[in-house]
Design a protein around this motif. Sequence first.
Motif, PDB file in Angstrom:
ATOM      1  N   LYS A   1      45.098  -9.945 -16.065  1.00 20.27           N
ATOM      2  CA  LYS A   1      44.208 -10.673 -15.166  1.00 20.27           C
ATOM      3  C   LYS A   1      43.355 -11.703 -15.898  1.00 20.27           C
ATOM      4  CE  LYS A   1      43.841  -6.719 -12.012  1.00 20.27           C
ATOM      5  NZ  LYS A   1      42.916  -5.715 -11.413  1.00 20.27           N
ATOM      6  N   ASP A   2      43.161 -11.491 -17.184  1.00 12.73           N
ATOM      7  CA  ASP A   2      42.345 -12.427 -17.951  1.00 12.73           C
ATOM      8  C   ASP A   2      43.139 -13.644 -18.419  1.00 12.73           C
ATOM      9  OD1 ASP A   2      40.164 -10.759 -17.697  1.00 12.73           O
ATOM     10  OD2 ASP A   2      40.602  -9.667 -19.562  1.00 12.73           O
ATOM     11  N   VAL A   3      44.462 -13.580 -18.284  1.00 14.29           N
ATOM     12  CA  VAL A   3      45.281 -14.731 -18.646  1.00 14.29           C
ATOM     13  C   VAL A   3      45.054 -15.833 -17.618  1.00 14.29           C
ATOM     14  CG1 VAL A   3      47.611 -15.568 -19.103  1.00 14.29           C
ATOM     15  CG2 VAL A   3      46.982 -13.232 -19.732  1.00 14.29           C
ATOM     16  N   SER A   4      44.744 -17.019 -18.078  1.00 14.46           N
ATOM     17  CA  SER A   4      44.299 -18.092 -17.176  1.00 14.46           C
ATOM     18  C   SER A   4      45.431 -18.868 -16.528  1.00 14.46           C
ATOM     19  CB  SER A   4      43.415 -19.070 -17.957  1.00 14.46           C
ATOM     20  OG  SER A   4      44.137 -19.628 -19.041  1.00 14.46           O
ATOM     21  N   CYS A   5      46.673 -18.426 -16.674  1.00 13.63           N
ATOM     22  CA  CYS A   5      47.788 -19.155 -16.070  1.00 13.63           C
ATOM     23  C   CYS A   5      48.895 -18.165 -15.713  1.00 13.63           C
ATOM     24  CB  CYS A   5      48.328 -20.219 -17.034  1.00 13.63           C
ATOM     25  SG  CYS A   5      48.937 -19.521 -18.580  1.00 13.63           S
ATOM     26  N   LYS A   6      49.790 -18.603 -14.846  1.00 17.76           N
ATOM     27  CA  LYS A   6      50.921 -17.761 -14.478  1.00 17.76           C
ATOM     28  C   LYS A   6      51.984 -17.761 -15.579  1.00 17.76           C
ATOM     29  CE  LYS A   6      50.407 -18.189  -9.453  1.00 17.76           C
ATOM     30  NZ  LYS A   6      51.044 -18.611  -8.181  1.00 17.76           N
ATOM     31  N   SER A   7      52.099 -18.898 -16.268  1.00 18.57           N
ATOM     32  CA  SER A   7      53.047 -18.997 -17.380  1.00 18.57           C
ATOM     33  C   SER A   7      52.618 -20.142 -18.284  1.00 18.57           C
ATOM     34  CB  SER A   7      54.479 -19.240 -16.884  1.00 18.57           C
ATOM     35  OG  SER A   7      54.622 -20.574 -16.427  1.00 18.57           O
ATOM     36  N   THR A   8      53.173 -20.180 -19.461  1.00 16.23           N
ATOM     37  CA  THR A   8      52.846 -21.270 -20.388  1.00 16.23           C
ATOM     38  C   THR A   8      53.373 -22.610 -19.884  1.00 16.23           C
ATOM     39  OG1 THR A   8      54.872 -20.756 -21.638  1.00 16.23           O
ATOM     40  CG2 THR A   8      52.800 -19.789 -22.414  1.00 16.23           C
ATOM     41  N   GLU A   9      54.256 -22.589 -18.911  1.00 13.74           N
ATOM     42  CA  GLU A   9      54.770 -23.826 -18.337  1.00 13.74           C
ATOM     43  C   GLU A   9      53.657 -24.624 -17.670  1.00 13.74           C
ATOM     44  OE1 GLU A   9      58.816 -25.056 -15.897  1.00 13.74           O
ATOM     45  OE2 GLU A   9      57.825 -23.133 -15.486  1.00 13.74           O
ATOM     46  N   ASP A  10      52.597 -23.940 -17.222  1.00 16.74           N
ATOM     47  CA  ASP A  10      51.485 -24.598 -16.525  1.00 16.74           C
ATOM     48  C   ASP A  10      50.467 -25.192 -17.490  1.00 16.74           C
ATOM     49  OD1 ASP A  10      52.700 -23.624 -14.227  1.00 16.74           O
ATOM     50  OD2 ASP A  10      51.482 -21.783 -14.239  1.00 16.74           O
ATOM     51  N   LEU A  11      50.616 -24.931 -18.797  1.00 21.30           N
ATOM     52  CA  LEU A  11      49.609 -25.346 -19.771  1.00 21.30           C
ATOM     53  C   LEU A  11      49.944 -26.692 -20.395  1.00 21.30           C
ATOM     54  CD1 LEU A  11      49.049 -21.934 -21.598  1.00 21.30           C
ATOM     55  CD2 LEU A  11      47.673 -22.926 -19.759  1.00 21.30           C
ATOM     56  N   THR A  12      48.935 -27.269 -21.020  1.00 15.80           N
ATOM     57  CA  THR A  12      49.102 -28.518 -21.762  1.00 15.80           C
ATOM     58  C   THR A  12      49.343 -28.184 -23.226  1.00 15.80           C
ATOM     59  OG1 THR A  12      47.591 -29.654 -20.272  1.00 15.80           O
ATOM     60  CG2 THR A  12      48.021 -30.707 -22.399  1.00 15.80           C
ATOM     61  N   PRO A  13      50.376 -28.744 -23.844  1.00 20.97           N
ATOM     62  CA  PRO A  13      50.634 -28.442 -25.262  1.00 20.97           C
ATOM     63  C   PRO A  13      49.415 -28.780 -26.121  1.00 20.97           C
ATOM     64  CG  PRO A  13      52.485 -29.620 -24.300  1.00 20.97           C
ATOM     65  CD  PRO A  13      51.386 -29.653 -23.276  1.00 20.97           C
ATOM     66  N   VAL A  14      49.216 -27.993 -27.146  1.00 15.20           N
ATOM     67  CA  VAL A  14      48.066 -28.187 -28.029  1.00 15.20           C
ATOM     68  C   VAL A  14      48.472 -29.078 -29.196  1.00 15.20           C
ATOM     69  CG1 VAL A  14      48.560 -26.111 -29.381  1.00 15.20           C
ATOM     70  CG2 VAL A  14      46.248 -27.033 -29.314  1.00 15.20           C
ATOM     71  N   GLU A  15      47.623 -30.027 -29.531  1.00  8.67           N
ATOM     72  CA  GLU A  15      47.878 -30.913 -30.654  1.00  8.67           C
ATOM     73  C   GLU A  15      47.008 -30.558 -31.855  1.00  8.67           C
ATOM     74  OE1 GLU A  15      50.264 -33.040 -30.714  1.00  8.67           O
ATOM     75  OE2 GLU A  15      50.823 -32.814 -28.611  1.00  8.67           O
ATOM     76  N   GLU A  16      45.923 -29.863 -31.603  1.00  4.64           N
ATOM     77  CA  GLU A  16      44.991 -29.531 -32.679  1.00  4.64           C
ATOM     78  C   GLU A  16      45.506 -28.363 -33.515  1.00  4.64           C
ATOM     79  OE1 GLU A  16      41.412 -27.256 -31.387  1.00  4.64           O
ATOM     80  OE2 GLU A  16      42.157 -27.736 -29.381  1.00  4.64           O
ATOM     81  N   ILE A  17      44.902 -28.196 -34.691  1.00  5.72           N
ATOM     82  CA  ILE A  17      45.197 -27.076 -35.569  1.00  5.72           C
ATOM     83  C   ILE A  17      44.286 -25.927 -35.167  1.00  5.72           C
ATOM     84  CG2 ILE A  17      45.234 -26.307 -37.960  1.00  5.72           C
ATOM     85  CD1 ILE A  17      45.560 -29.311 -38.709  1.00  5.72           C
ATOM     86  N   ILE A  18      44.879 -24.759 -34.883  1.00  4.46           N
ATOM     87  CA  ILE A  18      44.130 -23.645 -34.292  1.00  4.46           C
ATOM     88  C   ILE A  18      43.529 -22.746 -35.366  1.00  4.46           C
ATOM     89  CG2 ILE A  18      44.314 -21.649 -32.770  1.00  4.46           C
ATOM     90  CD1 ILE A  18      46.687 -23.022 -31.423  1.00  4.46           C
ATOM     91  N   GLY A  19      42.259 -22.412 -35.171  1.00  7.42           N
ATOM     92  CA  GLY A  19      41.627 -21.364 -35.961  1.00  7.42           C
ATOM     93  C   GLY A  19      41.318 -21.705 -37.400  1.00  7.42           C
ATOM     94  N   GLN A  20      41.290 -22.988 -37.738  1.00  2.00           N
ATOM     95  CA  GLN A  20      41.066 -23.370 -39.145  1.00  2.00           C
ATOM     96  C   GLN A  20      39.978 -24.434 -39.241  1.00  2.00           C
ATOM     97  OE1 GLN A  20      42.348 -21.605 -41.362  1.00  2.00           O
ATOM     98  NE2 GLN A  20      44.169 -20.684 -40.467  1.00  2.00           N
ATOM     99  N   GLU A  21      38.851 -24.201 -38.574  1.00  2.00           N
ATOM    100  CA  GLU A  21      37.777 -25.191 -38.556  1.00  2.00           C
ATOM    101  C   GLU A  21      37.266 -25.491 -39.965  1.00  2.00           C
ATOM    102  OE1 GLU A  21      38.008 -22.629 -36.558  1.00  2.00           O
ATOM    103  OE2 GLU A  21      38.306 -23.589 -34.598  1.00  2.00           O
ATOM    104  N   ARG A  22      37.103 -24.455 -40.782  1.00  2.00           N
ATOM    105  CA  ARG A  22      36.612 -24.652 -42.154  1.00  2.00           C
ATOM    106  C   ARG A  22      37.579 -25.535 -42.944  1.00  2.00           C
ATOM    107  NH1 ARG A  22      33.419 -21.343 -45.417  1.00  2.00           N
ATOM    108  NH2 ARG A  22      33.549 -19.707 -43.823  1.00  2.00           N
TER     109      ARG A  22
END
Length: 801
Positions: free
Chosen positions: A17-38
């Motif tokens: 229920k916490d997943v914000s979409c029905k499938s990844t098909e509904d999402l926008t591809p990510v261009e940023e680098i995840i989890g590496q702010e430092r």
Amino acid sequence: MIEPLPVGRYRKTYDVKDVSCKSTEDLTPVEEIIGQERALRALTFGLNIEEKGFNLYISGVPGTGRKTAVCKFLQELAKSKPKGNDWIYVNNFRDQYEPNAIRLPAGIGKKFRASMADFVAEVQRVIPKVFESEDYANRRQAALREIEQDKAKLFEEINSKANEKGFTIQGSPNGILTIPTKDGKPLSQEEFMALPEEEQQRFQEQREELAVEMRKAFRLMRELDQKENETVEKLTKDVSLDAMSPALKKLKDPYGGIDEINEYLTAVSTDILDNLPLFLTQPGQTPQEQQQSPLMNPFYRQMIFRKYEVNVIVDNSESEGAPVIFEQNASYPNLFGKVEKEVQYGVVTTDFTMIRPGSMHKANGGYMVIPVEDLFRTPYTYDGLKNALKTGKLAIEEPGERMGYIFAKGIKPEPIPLDIKVVLIGTPLANQVLFTQDPDFSELFKVKAEFDTSMDWNAGNAKKYAAFICTMCRNENLKHLDATGIARVVEYGSRLAEDQEKLTTRFARIADIVREASFYATQDKAKYTTGEHVQKAIEEKIHRSNLIQEKIQEFITRDIYLIDTKNSTPGQINGLSVIGLGDIEFGRPSRVTASVSVGRDGIIDIERQAALGGPTHTKGVMILSGYLSDKYARNKPLSLSARLVFEQSYEGVDGDSASSTELYAILSALSGIPIRQSLAVTGSVNQKGIVQAIGGVNQKIEGFFDICKAKGLTGEQGVMIPASNVEHLMLKDEIIQAAKQGKFSIYPVSTIDEGIEVLTGVKAGERRADGTFDKDTVNFLVDKKLTEMAETLREFRGPGA
């Protein structure tokens, strides 16, 4: 008594229920680098600062996306930077062994090479024609007419002087002859010898006088010949220069603003004029002789005119912004270039056209990315990189010649100025070794960007996980994941991070699971990849690699490896360790036993004595002596000899995660209270008896559970872990279901006293004001035993011992 851990804490779940979409098909591809702010902050700084020495070291473990992140970051940054220059090597007409390097604007290198080829071809065409023209013949005849007249006049003068002295001059194959005459008629040798001796003597005296005049005339004649040659040579060069001037002007017009090109073209035109015979057939040759001339041989002509070629070693005509080069094989030649050689008629030769660039040349003016481990696979590569960065120049030379091992004559290309940002990618260990062992490293690589292996598990990062999966599915044409699939992947990310509050950033492992799950979804002809497909991918990945684990489990169930999961025995306990085989890690139960006796030896680590114990394990065992002395030897000497061993262990043992396990075995052996064999134990301990966190807690629990399941679950079995490891639990569903049915339990403990109570069912016992412990508790019995052993040892040694 410590209660079993609630089942809800065995694993952190991600509610669909916490997943914000029905499938990844509904999402926008990510261009940023995840989890590496430092790391991104360090990258931004290091790649934009221009000062010398601010090259970068990208530190992180494989699979965290170091290479992908850096290349993507650089490609975007490079678009905003100017293009790199083209670089060419050309012949040095003053010294052919030191070719010249010329910098050109991007895209000009190839054009100039083509223009030079057209120019040389045009010169080869027009110069022979101009010397076949009637105009050249007339100019040559006019230029030589006066000299020929001077020659004829000089000949007439010398001939007149010869006649006055009774001689005539005749030419012969052996030179000019002076022949005596009589009555104007030349005398033959016989006639001359028939003359009276006085007359012959007179002729000889006249000849000697004439010889002085003739030497003077011959000197003047040689001067006229030299003047004639100089005139012809000047005329030839003037005519040739006039002939090639249109082509030379056409060549200079596009490149006239480049000083080095102007100097080079001047040298080329001078060399052509100095070597005009290469462009001409020899006078008097028949057409057949001309065809047989070496100059008509294509290979020979190509070798002759090679010195006018242009070797483009760097071409940035098609680049967008600054160059970005990732060198997969960082050998010395691949990085710094080389000079190739060829065999001609059995002789090894080389020239500037065989100079080949390295990756550093191609990245000049931009960015160079190198895996640091590759720098050490071939000799001199790392030293070459340091030298290039320190000097700011790229020199192409043989590594052996640089080190003084090779002395064969070869070409030495002019070094190229280096303007580059180098990015090394490696592990934290490699960074530590370089930083501590190489003083130059800290001066050349001043910026470290460290990639973390995990990030916080929160709603935002969970959405980024889903967006990453979306990007993968679109880029690789995989089946998209539905909400259950997304949730299962996020949970798997937490499992890899071994922390309920974290998600792994080792996206290479996440990507492999997504790909495999998509394969199973395709086999099922499903529209989306579901959580079941993801779970199957995880299980199949384990199954492909866990043959050794299954063999060990089989040996335990057949009682080849002795592991008891039902009874209670003093001085014996089930310890847990992790076996790593590279592609898989799994928990293995081991029987740990302790035997005690009176003595002064303290705790004897049999693993260490057998050279099977590592330093960390030895440290853990030594800590046990500190615990026993602090708790039980305040009023008496510790008169104990205890021997610890991992039974049926034939490989090395290291790590301190079994130190609490070994301590429980000693306490049980001293007190005589049996330990429940239905429980397995892990956790390290300090001298104060506090149980500390360990690694691999999930694998250890699952390893013992698998053995219990194979032998038969009784409801009494479980694992005792440090309380500080509870937040690291991400156990498989099978254990959770068994726990819900009361067939398996986990006991979190914080101290040795808590743990011994769980293992024995007997109170540990508190220390009273007089220093003794509560009667009939574990600590009371241990203390009593140690007191008895001290008394025994004192009595055995006699009074005063």
